[in-house]
Design a protein around this motif. Structure first.
Motif, short mmCIF file in Angstrom:
data_model
loop_
_atom_site.label_atom_id
_atom_site.label_comp_id
_atom_site.label_asym_id
_atom_site.label_seq_id
_atom_site.Cartn_x
_atom_site.Cartn_y
_atom_site.Cartn_z
N SER A 24 27.44 9.59 86.67
CA SER A 24 27.99 10.25 87.86
C SER A 24 28.61 11.59 87.51
O SER A 24 28.48 12.57 88.26
CB SER A 24 29.01 9.34 88.54
N VAL A 25 29.27 11.67 86.37
CA VAL A 25 29.91 12.92 85.96
C VAL A 25 28.87 13.96 85.54
O VAL A 25 28.92 15.12 85.96
CB VAL A 25 30.91 12.67 84.81
N ALA A 26 27.89 13.55 84.73
CA ALA A 26 26.84 14.47 84.32
C ALA A 26 26.03 14.94 85.52
O ALA A 26 25.62 16.09 85.60
CB ALA A 26 25.94 13.81 83.27
N PHE A 27 25.78 14.03 86.46
CA PHE A 27 25.07 14.37 87.69
C PHE A 27 25.84 15.45 88.45
O PHE A 27 25.26 16.43 88.95
CB PHE A 27 24.91 13.11 88.54
N ALA A 28 27.16 15.29 88.55
CA ALA A 28 27.99 16.28 89.23
C ALA A 28 27.94 17.62 88.51
O ALA A 28 27.90 18.68 89.15
CB ALA A 28 29.43 15.77 89.32
N ALA A 29 27.94 17.59 87.19
CA ALA A 29 27.86 18.83 86.41
C ALA A 29 26.55 19.55 86.69
O ALA A 29 26.51 20.78 86.86
CB ALA A 29 27.99 18.52 84.92
N GLY A 51 24.49 25.04 92.60
CA GLY A 51 25.04 25.54 93.85
C GLY A 51 25.61 24.53 94.81
O GLY A 51 26.11 24.90 95.88
N ALA A 52 25.54 23.25 94.49
CA ALA A 52 26.18 22.25 95.34
C ALA A 52 27.69 22.24 95.09
O ALA A 52 28.17 22.79 94.10
CB ALA A 52 25.59 20.87 95.09
N LYS A 53 28.41 21.61 96.02
CA LYS A 53 29.84 21.41 95.84
C LYS A 53 30.09 19.92 95.69
O LYS A 53 30.35 19.22 96.67
CB LYS A 53 30.61 21.97 97.04
N PRO A 54 30.00 19.44 94.45
CA PRO A 54 30.18 17.99 94.25
C PRO A 54 31.62 17.56 94.40
O PRO A 54 32.54 18.21 93.89
CB PRO A 54 29.67 17.77 92.82
N ILE A 111 34.03 21.33 89.55
CA ILE A 111 33.83 20.16 90.41
C ILE A 111 35.19 19.69 90.93
O ILE A 111 36.23 20.01 90.34
CB ILE A 111 33.12 19.01 89.68
N THR A 112 35.16 18.93 92.01
CA THR A 112 36.37 18.26 92.51
C THR A 112 36.21 16.77 92.27
O THR A 112 35.19 16.19 92.64
CB THR A 112 36.56 18.52 94.02
N MET A 113 37.19 16.17 91.63
CA MET A 113 37.15 14.73 91.37
C MET A 113 38.34 14.05 92.04
O MET A 113 39.49 14.47 91.87
CB MET A 113 37.18 14.44 89.87
N ILE A 114 38.05 13.02 92.81
CA ILE A 114 39.08 12.22 93.46
C ILE A 114 39.24 10.93 92.67
O ILE A 114 38.27 10.18 92.50
CB ILE A 114 38.71 11.94 94.92
N VAL A 115 40.44 10.67 92.19
CA VAL A 115 40.71 9.50 91.37
C VAL A 115 41.53 8.50 92.18
O VAL A 115 42.66 8.80 92.60
CB VAL A 115 41.47 9.88 90.08
N THR A 116 40.97 7.33 92.43
CA THR A 116 41.68 6.31 93.19
C THR A 116 42.25 5.24 92.24
O THR A 116 41.83 5.12 91.09
CB THR A 116 40.75 5.62 94.21
N GLY A 117 43.19 4.46 92.75
CA GLY A 117 43.71 3.32 91.99
C GLY A 117 44.56 3.69 90.80
O GLY A 117 44.80 2.84 89.93
N GLY A 118 45.04 4.93 90.74
CA GLY A 118 45.81 5.34 89.57
C GLY A 118 47.28 5.01 89.73
O GLY A 118 48.07 5.87 90.14
N GLY A 119 47.65 3.79 89.40
CA GLY A 119 49.05 3.39 89.50
C GLY A 119 49.26 2.00 88.95
O GLY A 119 48.30 1.29 88.62
#
Length: 586
Positions: free
Chosen positions: A339-344, A350-353, A380-388
């Motif tokens: 998923s990360v390499a795909f976003a890179a 030119g996409a905004k992942p 890229i913008t990464m949203i991290v859930t469950g961090g707590g």
């Protein structure tokens, strides 16, 4: 108290007892196991569909093989409820008073039948291959097996494991539990390959497993106990690697779980008569809804947004995006690295992942987040859930993301304290094109807050000014900071309360200004202290007279311990923090 003293399961203290059962008794046992899974999950929540589907295969395995001498590595081990019941832990389902006594994943602390704490996926084949090589090295002869789901097979580690398992010289059994479903729908070429094998009753010419050198066997009905007994007898003690591909029905025995697989993979407590959850839902805005609405707004505005996730769209609230904007959505399967390499790759063209990752799975993407994103400084913008801090299994903790993301060069790791601040951070991260930005999604309920529009390229702390004590409270814990500040007022201390906004970057001007009239800075973070945000503050103040006290969770693995207990043990209750502040001030 045992709810079902009449059950055959009460006669099984270990798998050897199962060998005395007739086929009809084993069929009755399968019904009992399903009844207990449904009763406990309806009361407590838990994994439902995976465990209902694996019952017959589990019974057959323990009937044929000789655990714990013969060893099975389960992948993902959330499908081991039947296994646990057959290996001396049935009390965890028979007795409601002991529901909490058995953990939901394999756990070596519970006895000799579990070999690893395995909560994530795709690792079983590699683990079993290493075990097989060690067995051969020391002259052992036990059977070594891995059971892996078709969803788990989409992860890169599974292919690395298969690559090495295929060339082992002696006994190694790989059971592929193919129920045509992961947490969500399976994706990718693995789906095509397995379907060809199912449709041809295992006879397809383009068999990827035989191409790699495996002996391959197929069972069309993996929920037929006799068929599974026959298959396991045929593969037991065979002196070469074998892939045993079994076709099973996820959710078998509970029709709602068969018809609605995604919704019944894991369930909250529910009513068995109506299948309705006992936990009321809310239509109020949440962090999840803010993020999804943001993406939908940008898509409608014509932006090249691409929402990316690794197999858990429902966790992120992405089903709406998946169903209604499929060209703006990508599920890579259970493969966080991919998923990360795909976003890179996507951002380069030119996409905004917008990459969605769960904190507890983030370490699986560690190399790509560093090497492919940070080293190339890709926006890229990464949203991290469950961090707590949570009461999860030790395999599913979310307390390490501050330590990971905030310590790479180029990454900015933002932490909102209100829903409007979250929206502001999303807007800025999506608009800027200089660096990678991660946003720590709150795990606690946040207020809407005032409207915010800010440039976060340089961090400027928001400060409610006081003196003597400064409370720097990150993200979710800002509201803990409010409680602490209010309690300190009762001690005649008018503390400053600070929203730092970022776990990675400091506001040195604000920190320097605090030295004028403050003696103590405390930091609050809903994460591990070691390597985290608070230690950056402590390091900054190292050459000064400012005292610093960090609050968070110590470096540890907790295992199904309640959040309240973890808070208390780590001194994170407001009253405990105030007492510590008074103590430090002397």
């Amino acid at each position: 108290m045992n709810k079902h003293p009449e059950f055959l399961l009460n006669k099984i203290g270990n798998p050897q007892d199962l060998k005395k059962f007739s086929l009809d008794e084993m069929k009755k046992l399968a019904e009992e196991i399903r009844t207990l899974i449904l009763e406990k999950d309806s009361a407590e929540g838990g994994h439902l569909g995976p465990d209902l589907g694996i019952v017959e295969a589990t019974i057959a395995y323990h009937y044929v093989f000789n655990a714990p001498e013969d060893k099975m590595v389960w992948d993902v081990s959330h499908q081991t409820y039947p296994h646990k019941m057959l290996t001396g832990r049935a009390y965890g389902w028979l007795d409601p008073d002991r529901y909490e006594d058995v953990t939901p994943y394999t756990n070596p602390d519970e006895g000799p039948y579990d070999y690893y704490a395995v909560g994530h996926t795709s690792t079983s084949i590699a683990l079993a291959t290493g075990m097989a090589r060690a067995r051969d090295l020391i002259g052992g002869h036990e059977n070594i097996a891995a059971l892996i789901g078709d969803g788990s097979l989409t992860g890169g580690m599974a292919f690395e494991g298969l690559n090495n398992a295929a060339v082992e010289k002696h006994n190694l059994l790989i059971v592929i539990n193919d129920n045509q479903m992961s947490i969500d729908e399976n994706v990718g070429g693995v789906v095509t390959a397995l379907k060809k094998l199912r449709d041809s009753n295992g006879k397809a010419a383009d068999n990827p497993f035989t191409a790699m050198g495996f002996d391959y066997r197929y069972v069309a009905d993996g929920n037929d106990i006799q068929a599974m007994i026959d298959a396991f007898k045929a593969t037991k003690d065979v002196d070469h690697p074998i892939v045993l591909h079994i076709n099973t029905l996820k959710g078998k025995g509970y029709q709602p779980a068969v018809e609605h697989e995604r919704e019944h993979h894991w369930v909250l407590p529910f009513d068995l008569k109506t299948d309705k959850t006992k936990i009321p839902s809310s239509d109020a805005p949440s962090a999840k809804s803010v993020a999804v609405d943001f993406i939908k707004d940008k898509i409608k505005a014509g932006e090249n947004i691409l929402a990316i996730n690794a197999a858990i769209p429902s966790v992120f609230g992405l089903i709406d995006i998946k169903d209604n904007y499929p060209e703006h959505y990508k599920d890579v399967g259970i493969a966080e690295q991919e998923s990360v390499a795909f976003a890179a790759g996507a951002v380069k063209e030119g996409a905004k992942p917008i990459l969605f990752e769960n904190s507890t799975f983030l370490q699986r993407a560690y190399d790509q987040l560093s090497h492919d994103i940070a080293a190339n400084d890709l926006p890229i913008t990464m949203i991290v859930t469950g961090g707590g801090i949570s009461g999860q299994s030790k395999t599913h903790l979310g307390i390490f993301d501050n330590m990971m993301i905030a310590n790479w060069p180029n990454w900015q790791y933002l932490a909102p304290t209100t829903l409007n601040e979250l929206r502001s951070m999303l807007e800025w991260a999506n608009k800027q094109d200089k660096h990678p930005v991660a946003i720590k999604m709150p795990v606690l309920k946040l207020p809407m807050g005032k409207e915010v529009s800010e440039d976060y390229s340089t961090i400027h702390y928001d400060i409610e000014r006081g003196s003597k004590v400064a409370i720097i409270a990150l993200g979710d814990f800002y509201h803990l900071g409010e409680q602490v500040r209010d309690l300190l007022k009762d001690k005649d201390i008018n503390a400053s309360l600070i929203n730092p906004k970022s776990a990675s970057d400091l506001d040195s001007e604000a920190l320097d200004d605090l030295t004028k009239d403050h003696e103590l800075v405390i930091t609050l973070e809903d994460n591990q202290i070691s390597g985290g945000f608070g230690q950056k503050i402590a390091s900054y103040y190292g050459p000064t007279k400012m005292m610093v006290k960090n609050f968070g969770e110590k470096k540890e693995y907790t295992d199904n311990e309640s959040r309240e207990s973890i808070y208390k043990r780590n001194g994170l209750l407001p009253e405990q923090i105030v007492d510590e502040v008074i103590s430090v001030l002397g």
